[in-house]
Design an enzyme around this catalytic site. Structure first.
Site, PDB file in Angstrom:
ATOM      1  N   ASP A 173      20.222   1.776  -8.534  1.00 35.51           N
ATOM      2  CA  ASP A 173      21.533   2.385  -8.776  1.00 35.51           C
ATOM      3  C   ASP A 173      21.973   2.165 -10.223  1.00 35.51           C
ATOM      4  O   ASP A 173      22.552   3.058 -10.851  1.00 35.51           O
ATOM      5  CB  ASP A 173      22.578   1.803  -7.815  1.00 35.51           C
ATOM      6  CG  ASP A 173      22.239   2.071  -6.361  1.00 35.51           C
ATOM      7  OD1 ASP A 173      21.701   3.155  -6.074  1.00 35.51           O
ATOM      8  OD2 ASP A 173      22.499   1.193  -5.515  1.00 35.51           O
ATOM      9  N   GLY A 228       4.261   3.930  -0.956  1.00 31.24           N
ATOM     10  CA  GLY A 228       4.657   4.727  -2.119  1.00 31.24           C
ATOM     11  C   GLY A 228       5.378   3.931  -3.178  1.00 31.24           C
ATOM     12  O   GLY A 228       5.256   4.214  -4.370  1.00 31.24           O
ATOM     13  N   ILE A 229       6.154   2.934  -2.777  1.00 30.79           N
ATOM     14  CA  ILE A 229       6.788   2.023  -3.732  1.00 30.79           C
ATOM     15  C   ILE A 229       5.851   0.865  -4.045  1.00 30.79           C
ATOM     16  O   ILE A 229       5.698   0.463  -5.203  1.00 30.79           O
ATOM     17  CB  ILE A 229       8.118   1.467  -3.172  1.00 30.79           C
ATOM     18  CG1 ILE A 229       9.127   2.582  -2.945  1.00 30.79           C
ATOM     19  CG2 ILE A 229       8.699   0.405  -4.119  1.00 30.79           C
ATOM     20  CD1 ILE A 229      10.346   2.164  -2.134  1.00 30.79           C
ATOM     21  N   HIS A 263      24.328  -0.286  -1.151  1.00 35.00           N
ATOM     22  CA  HIS A 263      23.203   0.532  -1.622  1.00 35.00           C
ATOM     23  C   HIS A 263      23.002   1.743  -0.713  1.00 35.00           C
ATOM     24  O   HIS A 263      21.905   2.023  -0.246  1.00 35.00           O
ATOM     25  CB  HIS A 263      21.929  -0.324  -1.678  1.00 35.00           C
ATOM     26  CG  HIS A 263      20.734   0.393  -2.252  1.00 35.00           C
ATOM     27  ND1 HIS A 263      20.733   0.960  -3.501  1.00 35.00           N
ATOM     28  CD2 HIS A 263      19.499   0.643  -1.734  1.00 35.00           C
ATOM     29  CE1 HIS A 263      19.557   1.517  -3.737  1.00 35.00           C
ATOM     30  NE2 HIS A 263      18.786   1.346  -2.671  1.00 35.00           N
ATOM     31  N   ARG A 301      12.709   7.721   3.613  1.00 36.10           N
ATOM     32  CA  ARG A 301      13.578   8.790   4.110  1.00 36.10           C
ATOM     33  C   ARG A 301      12.903  10.149   3.980  1.00 36.10           C
ATOM     34  O   ARG A 301      12.135  10.396   3.064  1.00 36.10           O
ATOM     35  CB  ARG A 301      14.874   8.832   3.293  1.00 36.10           C
ATOM     36  CG  ARG A 301      15.908   7.859   3.753  1.00 36.10           C
ATOM     37  CD  ARG A 301      17.292   8.268   3.297  1.00 36.10           C
ATOM     38  NE  ARG A 301      17.449   8.228   1.852  1.00 36.10           N
ATOM     39  CZ  ARG A 301      18.441   8.832   1.209  1.00 36.10           C
ATOM     40  NH1 ARG A 301      19.318   9.560   1.867  1.00 36.10           N
ATOM     41  NH2 ARG A 301      18.546   8.726  -0.096  1.00 36.10           N
ATOM     42  N   ARG A 313      19.716   4.360 -12.515  1.00 31.31           N
ATOM     43  CA  ARG A 313      20.158   5.768 -12.474  1.00 31.31           C
ATOM     44  C   ARG A 313      21.457   5.961 -13.240  1.00 31.31           C
ATOM     45  O   ARG A 313      21.595   6.927 -14.004  1.00 31.31           O
ATOM     46  CB  ARG A 313      20.354   6.191 -11.012  1.00 31.31           C
ATOM     47  CG  ARG A 313      19.053   6.404 -10.264  1.00 31.31           C
ATOM     48  CD  ARG A 313      19.294   6.529  -8.775  1.00 31.31           C
ATOM     49  NE  ARG A 313      18.106   7.048  -8.086  1.00 31.31           N
ATOM     50  CZ  ARG A 313      17.858   6.877  -6.795  1.00 31.31           C
ATOM     51  NH1 ARG A 313      18.709   6.170  -6.044  1.00 31.31           N
ATOM     52  NH2 ARG A 313      16.772   7.391  -6.253  1.00 31.31           N
ATOM     53  N   SER A 372       0.814  -1.223   0.000  1.00 29.40           N
ATOM     54  CA  SER A 372       0.000   0.000   0.000  1.00 29.40           C
ATOM     55  C   SER A 372       0.841   1.264   0.000  1.00 29.40           C
ATOM     56  O   SER A 372       0.307   2.365  -0.078  1.00 29.40           O
ATOM     57  CB  SER A 372      -0.918   0.021   1.231  1.00 29.40           C
ATOM     58  OG  SER A 372      -1.784  -1.078   1.217  1.00 29.40           O
TER      59      SER A 372
END
Length: 338
Positions: free
Chosen positions: A173, A35-36, A200, A104, A176, A33
Protein backbone atom coordinates in the site's frame (compact mmCIF):
# COMPACT_ATOMS: atom_id res chain seq x y z
CA UNK A 1 35.06 -9.36 -20.48
CA UNK A 2 32.48 -9.06 -17.68
CA UNK A 3 34.53 -8.67 -14.55
CA UNK A 4 33.37 -10.42 -11.39
CA UNK A 5 34.91 -7.57 -9.42
CA UNK A 6 32.89 -4.99 -11.29
CA UNK A 7 29.66 -6.99 -11.16
CA UNK A 8 26.76 -4.61 -10.52
CA UNK A 9 24.53 -4.99 -7.49
CA UNK A 10 20.77 -5.02 -7.81
CA UNK A 11 19.39 -1.63 -6.93
CA UNK A 12 15.80 -0.70 -7.62
CA UNK A 13 15.65 3.03 -8.22
CA UNK A 14 17.08 4.95 -5.28
CA UNK A 15 15.40 2.61 -2.81
CA UNK A 16 17.96 -0.16 -2.88
CA UNK A 17 16.67 -3.55 -1.89
CA UNK A 18 20.02 -4.52 -0.43
CA UNK A 19 22.43 -2.90 1.97
CA UNK A 20 26.20 -2.95 2.23
CA UNK A 21 26.21 -4.61 5.65
CA UNK A 22 26.35 -8.40 5.88
CA UNK A 23 24.51 -10.75 8.15
CA UNK A 24 23.97 -14.48 8.29
CA UNK A 25 20.23 -14.44 8.90
CA UNK A 26 18.24 -17.55 8.14
CA UNK A 27 15.04 -16.57 6.35
CA UNK A 28 12.17 -18.92 5.52
CA UNK A 29 9.63 -18.30 2.77
CA UNK A 30 6.47 -20.36 3.28
CA UNK A 31 4.67 -20.52 -0.03
CA UNK A 32 7.89 -20.17 -2.01
CA UNK A 33 6.63 -21.79 -5.23
CA UNK A 34 3.74 -19.41 -5.76
CA UNK A 35 3.28 -16.24 -7.76
CA UNK A 36 4.58 -14.06 -4.93
CA UNK A 37 6.89 -16.64 -3.37
CA UNK A 38 9.15 -17.15 -6.39
CA UNK A 39 10.02 -13.50 -7.16
CA UNK A 40 10.21 -12.78 -3.41
CA UNK A 41 12.70 -15.64 -2.98
CA UNK A 42 14.72 -14.30 -5.92
CA UNK A 43 15.00 -10.87 -4.29
CA UNK A 44 15.96 -12.42 -0.94
CA UNK A 45 18.59 -14.61 -2.60
CA UNK A 46 20.19 -11.45 -3.96
CA UNK A 47 20.65 -9.83 -0.53
CA UNK A 48 23.89 -9.92 1.46
CA UNK A 49 21.71 -9.79 4.59
CA UNK A 50 20.55 -13.36 4.00
CA UNK A 51 22.92 -16.23 4.82
CA UNK A 52 20.43 -19.09 4.49
CA UNK A 53 17.20 -19.16 2.48
CA UNK A 54 14.77 -21.89 3.46
CA UNK A 55 11.99 -22.39 0.89
CA UNK A 56 8.82 -24.32 1.71
CA UNK A 57 5.70 -25.14 -0.27
CA UNK A 58 3.38 -28.06 -0.91
CA UNK A 59 4.78 -28.56 -4.45
CA UNK A 60 7.66 -27.62 -6.79
CA UNK A 61 10.01 -26.29 -4.07
CA UNK A 62 13.01 -28.49 -4.97
CA UNK A 63 12.95 -27.03 -8.48
CA UNK A 64 12.64 -23.44 -7.30
CA UNK A 65 15.50 -24.02 -4.83
CA UNK A 66 17.72 -25.65 -7.48
CA UNK A 67 17.06 -22.77 -9.87
CA UNK A 68 17.87 -20.09 -7.27
CA UNK A 69 20.92 -21.98 -6.00
CA UNK A 70 22.68 -21.34 -9.33
CA UNK A 71 22.70 -17.57 -8.69
CA UNK A 72 26.13 -16.19 -7.80
CA UNK A 73 25.21 -14.72 -4.41
CA UNK A 74 26.12 -15.92 -0.93
CA UNK A 75 22.76 -17.11 0.43
CA UNK A 76 22.57 -20.89 0.68
CA UNK A 77 19.20 -22.14 -0.62
CA UNK A 78 17.36 -25.27 0.54
CA UNK A 79 13.97 -26.44 -0.67
CA UNK A 80 11.43 -28.30 1.47
CA UNK A 81 8.22 -29.81 0.13
CA UNK A 82 5.09 -31.08 1.82
CA UNK A 83 3.84 -31.15 5.43
CA UNK A 84 6.43 -33.73 6.50
CA UNK A 85 9.25 -31.26 5.78
CA UNK A 86 7.69 -28.12 7.28
CA UNK A 87 9.34 -28.50 10.68
CA UNK A 88 12.77 -28.94 9.11
CA UNK A 89 12.23 -25.84 6.95
CA UNK A 90 11.67 -23.70 10.05
CA UNK A 91 14.45 -24.93 12.37
CA UNK A 92 16.69 -22.04 13.43
CA UNK A 93 14.94 -19.37 11.33
CA UNK A 94 15.38 -15.71 12.29
CA UNK A 95 12.67 -14.40 9.97
CA UNK A 96 9.66 -16.21 8.50
CA UNK A 97 7.83 -14.64 5.55
CA UNK A 98 4.46 -16.14 4.66
CA UNK A 99 3.03 -15.42 1.19
CA UNK A 100 1.28 -18.82 1.14
CA UNK A 101 -2.38 -19.06 0.18
CA UNK A 102 -4.68 -18.73 -2.80
CA UNK A 103 -4.73 -15.48 -4.83
CA UNK A 104 -7.77 -13.37 -5.61
CA UNK A 105 -9.65 -13.78 -8.85
CA UNK A 106 -11.89 -11.20 -10.56
CA UNK A 107 -14.98 -10.45 -8.49
CA UNK A 108 -13.39 -11.68 -5.25
CA UNK A 109 -12.63 -9.54 -2.23
CA UNK A 110 -9.69 -10.33 0.04
CA UNK A 111 -12.25 -11.55 2.56
CA UNK A 112 -13.49 -14.16 0.08
CA UNK A 113 -10.10 -15.84 0.57
CA UNK A 114 -10.74 -16.27 4.28
CA UNK A 115 -11.80 -19.89 4.61
CA UNK A 116 -8.92 -21.31 2.55
CA UNK A 117 -6.17 -18.98 3.67
CA UNK A 118 -7.17 -18.94 7.35
CA UNK A 119 -6.54 -22.68 7.57
CA UNK A 120 -3.22 -22.38 5.73
CA UNK A 121 -1.97 -19.53 7.92
CA UNK A 122 -3.09 -21.23 11.15
CA UNK A 123 -1.24 -24.41 10.15
CA UNK A 124 1.94 -22.52 9.29
CA UNK A 125 1.76 -20.35 12.44
CA UNK A 126 1.43 -23.53 14.50
CA UNK A 127 4.65 -24.84 12.97
CA UNK A 128 6.44 -21.53 13.59
CA UNK A 129 5.33 -21.57 17.24
CA UNK A 130 6.80 -25.06 17.66
CA UNK A 131 10.04 -24.64 15.69
CA UNK A 132 11.20 -21.01 15.78
CA UNK A 133 8.97 -19.14 18.25
CA UNK A 134 11.35 -16.17 18.50
CA UNK A 135 11.48 -15.51 14.76
CA UNK A 136 10.13 -12.32 13.20
CA UNK A 137 6.92 -13.34 11.43
CA UNK A 138 5.93 -11.38 8.32
CA UNK A 139 2.46 -12.28 7.04
CA UNK A 140 1.59 -11.49 3.41
CA UNK A 141 -1.26 -14.03 3.08
CA UNK A 142 -4.63 -12.30 2.74
CA UNK A 143 -6.90 -11.24 4.28
CA UNK A 144 -4.14 -9.69 6.42
CA UNK A 145 -6.75 -7.93 8.57
CA UNK A 146 -7.72 -11.43 9.80
CA UNK A 147 -4.57 -13.52 9.28
CA UNK A 148 -2.58 -11.44 11.80
CA UNK A 149 -5.15 -12.06 14.57
CA UNK A 150 -5.09 -15.75 13.55
CA UNK A 151 -1.29 -15.91 13.80
CA UNK A 152 -1.33 -14.09 17.15
CA UNK A 153 -3.97 -16.39 18.65
CA UNK A 154 -2.11 -19.52 17.51
CA UNK A 155 1.12 -18.22 19.07
CA UNK A 156 -0.77 -17.48 22.30
CA UNK A 157 -1.92 -21.13 22.47
CA UNK A 158 1.74 -22.14 22.73
CA UNK A 159 2.59 -19.35 25.17
CA UNK A 160 5.12 -17.84 22.76
CA UNK A 161 3.27 -14.78 21.45
CA UNK A 162 5.40 -11.65 21.22
CA UNK A 163 3.42 -8.78 19.63
CA UNK A 164 6.67 -7.01 18.73
CA UNK A 165 7.59 -9.82 16.33
CA UNK A 166 4.34 -10.41 14.38
CA UNK A 167 3.80 -8.17 11.35
CA UNK A 168 1.10 -7.90 8.72
CA UNK A 169 2.96 -6.75 5.60
CA UNK A 170 1.04 -3.75 4.26
CA UNK A 171 4.11 -2.36 2.47
CA UNK A 172 2.52 -2.71 -0.98
CA UNK A 173 0.00 0.00 0.00
CA UNK A 174 2.89 2.36 0.78
CA UNK A 175 4.75 1.39 -2.41
CA UNK A 176 1.61 2.07 -4.49
CA UNK A 177 0.91 5.36 -2.73
CA UNK A 178 4.49 6.48 -3.38
CA UNK A 179 4.26 5.48 -7.05
CA UNK A 180 0.87 7.10 -7.66
CA UNK A 181 1.74 10.38 -5.90
CA UNK A 182 5.05 10.57 -7.78
CA UNK A 183 3.25 9.97 -11.08
CA UNK A 184 0.74 12.77 -10.44
CA UNK A 185 3.37 15.28 -9.27
CA UNK A 186 6.23 14.37 -11.63
CA UNK A 187 8.49 13.30 -8.74
CA UNK A 188 11.08 10.55 -8.40
CA UNK A 189 9.05 7.78 -6.69
CA UNK A 190 12.16 6.60 -4.84
CA UNK A 191 12.18 9.91 -2.96
CA UNK A 192 8.48 9.93 -2.05
CA UNK A 193 7.21 8.50 1.24
CA UNK A 194 3.49 8.30 2.00
CA UNK A 195 2.54 6.66 5.32
CA UNK A 196 -0.45 4.32 4.99
CA UNK A 197 -2.31 3.33 8.15
CA UNK A 198 -5.31 1.19 9.13
CA UNK A 199 -5.56 -2.22 7.53
CA UNK A 200 -4.90 -3.94 4.23
CA UNK A 201 -8.25 -4.16 2.43
CA UNK A 202 -10.47 -1.63 0.69
CA UNK A 203 -11.56 1.25 2.87
CA UNK A 204 -9.34 0.11 5.76
CA UNK A 205 -6.35 1.26 3.65
CA UNK A 206 -5.80 4.87 4.72
CA UNK A 207 -3.07 6.82 2.88
CA UNK A 208 -1.91 9.87 4.83
CA UNK A 209 -1.24 12.22 1.92
CA UNK A 210 -1.06 15.13 4.40
CA UNK A 211 2.04 13.53 5.95
CA UNK A 212 3.77 12.72 2.65
CA UNK A 213 7.39 13.71 2.09
CA UNK A 214 8.07 15.78 0.15
CA UNK A 215 4.93 17.74 1.02
CA UNK A 216 2.27 17.52 -1.68
CA UNK A 217 -1.21 18.97 -2.02
CA UNK A 218 -4.17 17.97 -4.18
CA UNK A 219 -7.59 19.52 -4.83
CA UNK A 220 -10.37 17.71 -2.92
CA UNK A 221 -11.68 15.80 -5.96
CA UNK A 222 -8.19 14.64 -6.98
CA UNK A 223 -7.35 13.65 -3.39
CA UNK A 224 -10.52 11.59 -3.19
CA UNK A 225 -9.77 9.86 -6.51
CA UNK A 226 -6.14 9.21 -5.52
CA UNK A 227 -7.21 7.71 -2.18
CA UNK A 228 -9.74 5.45 -3.93
CA UNK A 229 -7.10 4.31 -6.42
CA UNK A 230 -4.67 3.38 -3.63
CA UNK A 231 -7.45 1.51 -1.80
CA UNK A 232 -8.56 -0.36 -4.94
CA UNK A 233 -5.14 -0.87 -6.54
CA UNK A 234 -5.16 -4.60 -5.87
CA UNK A 235 -8.44 -4.95 -7.74
CA UNK A 236 -6.94 -2.90 -10.58
CA UNK A 237 -4.27 -5.59 -11.01
CA UNK A 238 -6.70 -8.50 -10.59
CA UNK A 239 -8.87 -7.07 -13.38
CA UNK A 240 -5.89 -6.36 -15.63
CA UNK A 241 -4.66 -9.95 -15.23
CA UNK A 242 -8.14 -11.14 -16.23
CA UNK A 243 -8.25 -14.23 -14.08
CA UNK A 244 -4.55 -15.06 -14.30
CA UNK A 245 -3.77 -13.96 -10.75
CA UNK A 246 -3.40 -10.97 -8.48
CA UNK A 247 -0.54 -8.58 -7.66
CA UNK A 248 2.51 -10.84 -7.41
CA UNK A 249 5.55 -8.94 -8.68
CA UNK A 250 4.80 -5.67 -6.87
CA UNK A 251 3.88 -7.68 -3.75
CA UNK A 252 7.18 -9.57 -3.96
CA UNK A 253 9.02 -6.23 -4.18
CA UNK A 254 7.10 -4.85 -1.21
CA UNK A 255 7.60 -8.05 0.81
CA UNK A 256 11.33 -7.95 0.13
CA UNK A 257 11.51 -4.28 1.08
CA UNK A 258 9.83 -5.00 4.43
CA UNK A 259 11.95 -8.08 5.11
CA UNK A 260 15.16 -6.16 4.43
CA UNK A 261 14.03 -3.39 6.80
CA UNK A 262 13.43 -6.00 9.52
CA UNK A 263 16.85 -7.55 8.87
CA UNK A 264 18.59 -4.16 8.80
CA UNK A 265 17.06 -3.29 12.18
CA UNK A 266 17.98 -6.71 13.63
CA UNK A 267 21.49 -6.04 12.38
CA UNK A 268 21.70 -2.83 14.42
CA UNK A 269 20.83 -0.21 11.81
CA UNK A 270 19.13 2.74 13.48
CA UNK A 271 16.17 4.80 12.30
CA UNK A 272 14.47 2.02 10.29
CA UNK A 273 10.77 2.89 9.94
CA UNK A 274 8.10 0.88 8.12
CA UNK A 275 4.33 0.76 8.36
CA UNK A 276 2.85 -2.63 9.28
CA UNK A 277 -0.38 -4.08 10.66
CA UNK A 278 0.36 -5.07 14.26
CA UNK A 279 -1.10 -5.39 17.78
CA UNK A 280 -1.83 -1.82 18.69
CA UNK A 281 -3.15 0.54 21.34
CA UNK A 282 -3.33 3.50 18.94
CA UNK A 283 -7.07 3.17 18.20
CA UNK A 284 -10.00 1.17 19.53
CA UNK A 285 -9.00 -1.68 17.17
CA UNK A 286 -6.75 -4.39 18.67
CA UNK A 287 -4.70 -4.41 15.45
CA UNK A 288 -3.89 -1.37 13.34
CA UNK A 289 -1.19 -0.37 10.89
CA UNK A 290 0.95 2.67 11.67
CA UNK A 291 4.58 3.68 11.12
CA UNK A 292 6.85 1.60 13.37
CA UNK A 293 10.43 2.16 14.47
CA UNK A 294 12.08 -1.24 14.09
CA UNK A 295 14.91 -2.52 16.26
CA UNK A 296 16.93 -5.62 17.07
CA UNK A 297 13.93 -7.28 18.74
CA UNK A 298 11.18 -6.20 16.36
CA UNK A 299 9.01 -3.19 17.11
CA UNK A 300 11.02 -0.67 19.12
CA UNK A 301 8.35 2.03 19.11
CA UNK A 302 4.92 2.52 17.57
CA UNK A 303 5.03 6.01 16.05
CA UNK A 304 1.25 6.30 15.98
CA UNK A 305 -1.10 8.06 13.58
CA UNK A 306 0.47 11.52 13.71
CA UNK A 307 -1.57 14.63 12.90
CA UNK A 308 -4.44 13.77 10.57
CA UNK A 309 -6.38 16.03 8.23
CA UNK A 310 -10.18 16.16 8.59
CA UNK A 311 -10.44 14.01 5.43
CA UNK A 312 -8.12 11.38 6.95
CA UNK A 313 -9.94 11.43 10.29
CA UNK A 314 -13.13 10.53 8.42
CA UNK A 315 -11.33 7.68 6.63
CA UNK A 316 -10.18 6.27 9.99
CA UNK A 317 -13.70 6.52 11.44
CA UNK A 318 -15.13 4.72 8.38
CA UNK A 319 -12.56 1.90 8.65
CA UNK A 320 -12.96 1.00 12.35
CA UNK A 321 -16.12 -1.09 12.02
CA UNK A 322 -14.82 -3.24 9.18
CA UNK A 323 -11.47 -3.73 10.91
CA UNK A 324 -13.10 -4.83 14.16
CA UNK A 325 -15.20 -7.36 12.24
CA UNK A 326 -12.16 -8.78 10.42
CA UNK A 327 -10.19 -9.04 13.67
CA UNK A 328 -13.04 -10.84 15.44
CA UNK A 329 -13.43 -13.21 12.48
CA UNK A 330 -9.75 -14.21 12.79
CA UNK A 331 -9.90 -14.62 16.56
CA UNK A 332 -13.11 -16.67 16.35
CA UNK A 333 -11.55 -18.93 13.73
CA UNK A 334 -8.77 -19.97 16.10
CA UNK A 335 -11.12 -20.25 19.08
CA UNK A 336 -13.26 -22.70 17.08
CA UNK A 337 -10.40 -24.77 15.68
CA UNK A 338 -10.58 -28.45 16.50
Amino acid sequence: MFSRIARPTLCIANRSLTTSSQNNAKVAVLGASGGIGQPLSLLLKNSPLVGELSLFDIAHTPGVAADLSHIETRAHVTGYMGPDQLNAALKGCDVVVIPAGVPRKPGMTRDDLFNTNATIVATLADAVARNCPEAMICIIANPVNSTIPITSEVMKKYGVYNPNRVFGVTTLDIVRANAFVAELKGLDPARVNVPVIGGHAGKTIIPLISQATPKVEFPADQLSALTARIQDAGTEVVKAKAGAGSATLSMAYAGARFTFSVLDAMNGKEGVVECAYVRSEETECKYFSTPLLLGKHGIEKNLGLGKLSAFEENLVADAIGELKGSIKKGEDFVANMK
